[in-house]
Structures are given as structure tokens and as C-alpha cells.
Design an enzyme around this catalytic site. Structure first.
Site, PDB file in Angstrom:
ATOM      1  N   SER A  21       0.844  -1.091  -0.065  1.00  0.00           N
ATOM      2  CA  SER A  21       0.155  -0.010  -0.013  1.00  0.00           C
ATOM      3  C   SER A  21       0.809   1.267  -0.111  1.00  0.00           C
ATOM      4  O   SER A  21       0.280   2.388  -0.267  1.00  0.00           O
ATOM      5  CB  SER A  21      -1.094   0.002   1.150  1.00  0.00           C
ATOM      6  OG  SER A  21      -0.111  -0.147   2.334  1.00  0.00           O
ATOM      7  N   ASP A  73      -3.046   8.283   8.044  1.00  0.00           N
ATOM      8  CA  ASP A  73      -3.901   7.492   8.459  1.00  0.00           C
ATOM      9  C   ASP A  73      -2.955   6.801   9.631  1.00  0.00           C
ATOM     10  O   ASP A  73      -1.673   6.744   9.838  1.00  0.00           O
ATOM     11  CB  ASP A  73      -4.738   6.726   7.965  1.00  0.00           C
ATOM     12  CG  ASP A  73      -3.794   5.569   6.986  1.00  0.00           C
ATOM     13  OD1 ASP A  73      -2.712   5.363   7.222  1.00  0.00           O
ATOM     14  OD2 ASP A  73      -4.434   4.601   6.101  1.00  0.00           O
ATOM     15  N   HIS A  80       0.080   4.894   7.354  1.00  0.00           N
ATOM     16  CA  HIS A  80       0.729   5.472   6.000  1.00  0.00           C
ATOM     17  C   HIS A  80       1.098   6.797   5.948  1.00  0.00           C
ATOM     18  O   HIS A  80       0.190   7.740   6.515  1.00  0.00           O
ATOM     19  CB  HIS A  80      -0.345   5.442   4.804  1.00  0.00           C
ATOM     20  CG  HIS A  80      -0.817   3.827   4.484  1.00  0.00           C
ATOM     21  ND1 HIS A  80      -2.066   3.371   4.953  1.00  0.00           N
ATOM     22  CD2 HIS A  80      -0.372   2.777   3.949  1.00  0.00           C
ATOM     23  CE1 HIS A  80      -2.115   2.094   4.786  1.00  0.00           C
ATOM     24  NE2 HIS A  80      -1.085   1.797   3.992  1.00  0.00           N
TER      25      HIS A  80
END
Ligand SMILES: *[C@@H]1O[C@H](CO)[C@@H](O)[C@H](O)[C@H]1NC(C)=O
Ligand SMILES: *[C@@H]1O[C@H](CO)[C@@H](O)[C@H](O)[C@H]1NC(C)=O
Ligand SMILES: *[C@@H]1O[C@H](CO)[C@@H](O)[C@H](O)[C@H]1NC(C)=O
Ligand SMILES: *[C@@H]1O[C@H](CO)[C@@H](O)[C@H](O)[C@H]1NC(C)=O
Ligand SMILES: *[C@@H]1O[C@H](CO)[C@@H](O)[C@H](O)[C@H]1NC(C)=O
Ligand SMILES: *[C@@H]1O[C@H](CO)[C@@H](O)[C@H](O)[C@H]1NC(C)=O
Ligand SMILES: *[C@@H]1O[C@H](CO)[C@@H](O)[C@H](O)[C@H]1NC(C)=O
Length: 372
Positions: free
Chosen positions: A44, A335, A338
Site C-alpha cells: 500500500s 492514517d 501510511h
């Protein structure tokens, strides 16, 4: 235990590249280079929307809803785990591209071959170096073998005359954090054998790299996991459960694995490149880059002052109803896992232009300039 399972959304390879004093490094212009295309693999930290197209992939492993993308052009939540651009985008920008190449799974079949001349992004949030990683949390991810296989079969379908294009292109890989998260998910598991686990990860890495090389890839830019125990979600969990905190107030077991993994990846790459003619690589010592900033109050050359809390959702989930900080440029994390656009920008800058302190044996700018 369930509470640790958001974990698979990878952290921040990016956090890694932040450094104390580096005046001037930000001035790097899109340089002369010899990279016609960029191919991206991993998790991600570099996914640009592949997971949007996986029907069984759980919502928590997707980022195609606000507040993700709040600072992206047209405020679009594209599937990037960021308020704006991610690490792949910002490294691509250093090379003179607009942003990351498009997500492989977003393309119609007929679009893939023509796009190969400019690059494709195969990365999938939640995936790891091991193919089983991500299934428990996301149900479905586009695993690393599938990413690599999709690339090699696209190369084959291109037919002849691909060798020059593929050998000059940048292969950019950011992976391994989710394997570490999943392995440390049960902190009291006393049957863990860290050495064995790390050797398994490196062995998986080797297999993926050999396959990419076999398809003609020669230039590898590699991001190894950072201080993954320091992302806000991991800090909160370690703190609340009163276990295994390190000197930075982070989850010690996860950080310790990252610290041990880097030299193993480095020697693996050195050995591989000795065996595989024409292979070049640039590897960042993510842990070395991160440690100096963890006890700082501001990251030089940025406005980042909040290092331990997420801009969106604090330490919890980011979504439209979660709190959103107004000053996104002030946060390291967007978040719980990340980095912000601002933080991955610093990472991309250092990955590209580090003068030999934390990126070895050459930086991405030097890698890109090589002509075989
Ligand atoms: C990896 O992905 C491929 C293709 O989707 C799938 O067939 C395979 O079962 C996956 N491997 C694991 C271990 O999940
Ligand atoms: C590749 O080149 C060979 C020999 O020039 C030719 O026979 C073959 O059809 C070509 N393959 C493709 C996929 O273009
Ligand atoms: C404990 O760790 C070992 C080694 O990684 C793993 O094989 C095993 O499944 C783990 N046990 C539990 C209960 O998760
Ligand atoms: C851990 O694994 C390594 C490598 O397989 C092995 O040499 C070592 O004996 C193991 N350690 C323990 C405590 O089982
Ligand atoms: C970081 O700061 C904390 C709190 O002041 C302190 O306890 C810790 O020793 C520091 N860690 C390092 C490695 O300097
Ligand atoms: C920091 O904030 C100031 C004031 O908002 C802004 O002008 C400047 O561009 C920011 N610096 C960076 C590196 O984002
Ligand atoms: C949205 O985020 C809030 C705050 O983090 C959280 O309490 C809530 O459960 C989330 N909603 C969903 C559907 O995940």
C-alpha cells in the site's frame, strides 16, 4: 487480537527516508536519465488503485473513499493510501513523469501491451513478500507472485525487441512491511524464530527478483521496511496493551525485525548482482534514515511536527466521518499506517538524491542514469 489486524495495511516504507539535515537535497531537478518506463511492485505504500478492482478485498484494505485523496487533484480518492500522492508517484515525478504509471488491474486487456512502453503499477495494499500475507486481513490481495507473473507475461506478449526497453526501465519495489506486521501480530507467540522468518522473507525476495531479471529487468530500486512499529496504530496498540515498547515508544518487536532485515536484503542483492550480469540496484537503509528523526520535534526542510498521530482518524480508521487535520503538511502520517503526501515527498527526494549516506551503493538518480 483482532484489534491489531488493521495492521496489514502497510506502513511506510516512506517514513524511512526522512533525515535530519540535508539542506539542498530538495533542489534536485528531473535529471537526465535513461528510464523509458517505471514498473512498480509491492504494497500500500505504492498501490495506486489495484485493490479497487479486487471484489473480495475488504474495505479496510482499500482507499477509494474520502478522506483519502483529499489533496489529490479534484479531491479524488483513487485508491492511494495518502491524502495526495504516494511514494511511487513522487519518485516517478523525480524522473520526470506526471505520477505513478496506472494500476495494472484498472486497464482493459487491450491497453496493457501499449502501456508497457510507459510503465505499469502492479502494487497491492496488504500484500507482502510472501504470497499468503494479506489474506487474513484483506481476504483478497494481488499477491507478489501474481504481480511479478503479470509483468513477465506482459513482457512475453510484447514479442521481440523488448529487451532494450525493459532493461533500461526502473523496477521499483516497496514490500515486506505487511509480512512483519502479520508475523508480530501475536506478540506473545513464543515459538517465533526471527532468524528463520527473516531468512524466509529474503528467500522470497530472491525468487521474485530472479523472475524479474529473467524477464529482462536490470535496474532495481528497492525500499526495505522501515521502523514499522512507529506508525500510530502500532504505537497505540503497544502502549494500550503495555507490552514491548522501545525507547521511542514504538512497538519494539516490529522495529527490531526491520533493523535486522536491511543488512540481509543488502547482502542478498550484492550476491545476486554478482551472479546476474548487468543487474544494478539501489537500496535504502530505511531504518538508519528514520531513527534520527524519531525523537525530533520537526523534520528539517518540512513543516512536519506531528510524528506519532495520524492526520485522519488519530490512531484508528480513516474515512469520511473520521476527524481530518486541517494542516496535512504538518503530519508524518495520514492514517494509522501510511505517510502523508508531504512525508512521502521527503522520502522520494532522499531515495532519489541521497549522497551515499543511507542509499547504497547508488541512489535512484544514479541508477536511472546508467546505460547498459
Ligand atoms: C497468489 O495469487 C494467485 C493468483 O491470484 C493465486 O492463484 C494464489 O493462490 C495466491 N497465493 C496465495 C498463497 O494466496
Ligand atoms: C520474433 O522474431 C522471430 C525471428 O525474427 C520471429 O520468427 C517471431 O515471429 C517473432 N515473434 C514475435 C512475437 O514477434
Ligand atoms: C507463532 O509463530 C510461528 C512462527 O512464525 C508460526 O508458525 C505460528 O503459526 C504462530 N502461532 C500462532 C498461534 O500464531
Ligand atoms: C531458528 O532458525 C534458525 C534457522 O533455521 C536455526 O538455525 C535456529 O536454530 C533456530 N532457533 C531456535 C531457537 O529454534
Ligand atoms: C527518545 O525520547 C524518549 C522520551 O524523552 C527517551 O526516553 C528515549 O530515551 C529517547 N530515545 C532515544 C533513542 O534517544
Ligand atoms: C511550510 O508552510 C509554509 C506556510 O504555510 C509554506 O509557505 C511552505 O511552503 C511550507 N513548506 C513546505 C516544505 O511545505
Ligand atoms: C470511520 O472512522 C471512525 C473514526 O476512526 C470509526 O470510529 C468508524 O468505525 C469508521 N467507520 C467504518 C465504517 O469503518
Amino acid at each position: 487480537m483482532a484489534c491489531r489486524s488493521g495492521t496489514l495495511l502497510a506502513l511506510v516504507a516512506a517514513l524511512c527516508f526522512l533525515e535530519l539535515a540535508r539542506p539542498g537535497a530538495g533542489a534536485a531537478e528531473p535529471a537526465e536519465h535513461d528510464v523509458p518506463a517505471m514498473f512498480v511492485f509491492g504494497d500500500s505504500t505504492v498501490d495506486v488503485g489495484n485493490n479497487n478492482f479486487l471484489t473480495n478485498c475488504k474495505l479496510q484494505c482499500k482507499a477509494n473513499y474520502l478522506h483519502y485523496g483529499v489533496d489529490y487533484p479534484f479531491q479524488s480518492p483513487t485508491g492511494r493510501f495518502s491524502n495526495g500522492y504516494n511514494l511511487a508517484d513522487q519518485l516517478a515525478q523525480k524522473l520526470g513523469f506526471d505520477k505513478s504509471p496506472p494500476a495494472f488491474l484498472s486497464m482493459p486487456n487491450g491497453g496493457i501491451i501499449p502501456q508497457m512502453s510507459k510503465g505499469i503499477n502492479f502494487a497491492s495494499g496488504g500484500s507482502g513478500l510472501q504470497d499468503a500475507t494479506g489474506r487474513a486481513v484483506c481476504t483478497e490481495v494481488f499477491n507478489m507472485s501474481a504481480q511479478v507473473q503479470s509483468f513477465t507475461s506482459a513482457v512475453q506478449k510484447m514479442g521481440n525487441n523488448t529487451a532494450d526497453l525493459i532493461s533500461r526501465s526502473l523496477i521499483f519495489i516497496s514490500a515486506g512491511s505487511n509480512d512483519v506486521f502479520e508475523y508480530t501480530d501475536i506478540p506473545s507467540n513464543t515459538t517465533r524464530n526471527d532468524t528463520e522468518f527473516l531468512q524466509t522473507l529474503v528467500a522470497s525476495y530472491t525468487i521474485h527478483l530472479k523472475q524479474l531479471y529473467g524477464a529482462g529487468a536490470r535496474k532495481f530500486g528497492i525500499v526495505s521496511p522501515s521502523m514499522v512499529g512507529c506508525c500510530p496504530s502500532q504505537r497505540a496498540i503497544a502502549r494500550d496493551n503495555k507490552y514491548d515498547l522501545d525507547a521511542y515508544g514504538c512497538f519494539a518487536a516490529a522495529n527490531s525485525l526491520s533493523r535486522k532485515l536491511y543488512p540481509m536484503v543488502y547482502s542478498m542483492l550484492r550476491d545476486l548482482s554478482a551472479d546476474m550480469p548487468g543487474m544494478y540496484y539501489s537500496l535504502a537503509d530505511s531504518v538508519g534514515m528514520t531513527e534520527p528523526i524519531l525523537n525530533s520535534t520537526i523534520i528539517p526542510d518540512t513543516n512536519i511536527t506531528v510524528l506519532d498521530k495520524a492526520c485522519c482518524g488519530g490512531a484508528g480508521v480513516c474515512n469520511l466521518t473520521a476527524t481530518l487535520c486541517p494542516d496535512r503538511g504538518g503530519y508524518l502520517f495520514f492514517d494509522g499506517y501510511h505517510p502523508t503526501d508531504a512525508a512521502s515527498g521527503v522520502a522520494a527526494r532522499d531515495l532519489f538524491a541521497d549522497p551515499g549516506i543511507f542509499v547504497h551503493p547508488i541512489n535512484v538518480q544514479q541508477l536511472a542514469a546508467l546505460r547498459s
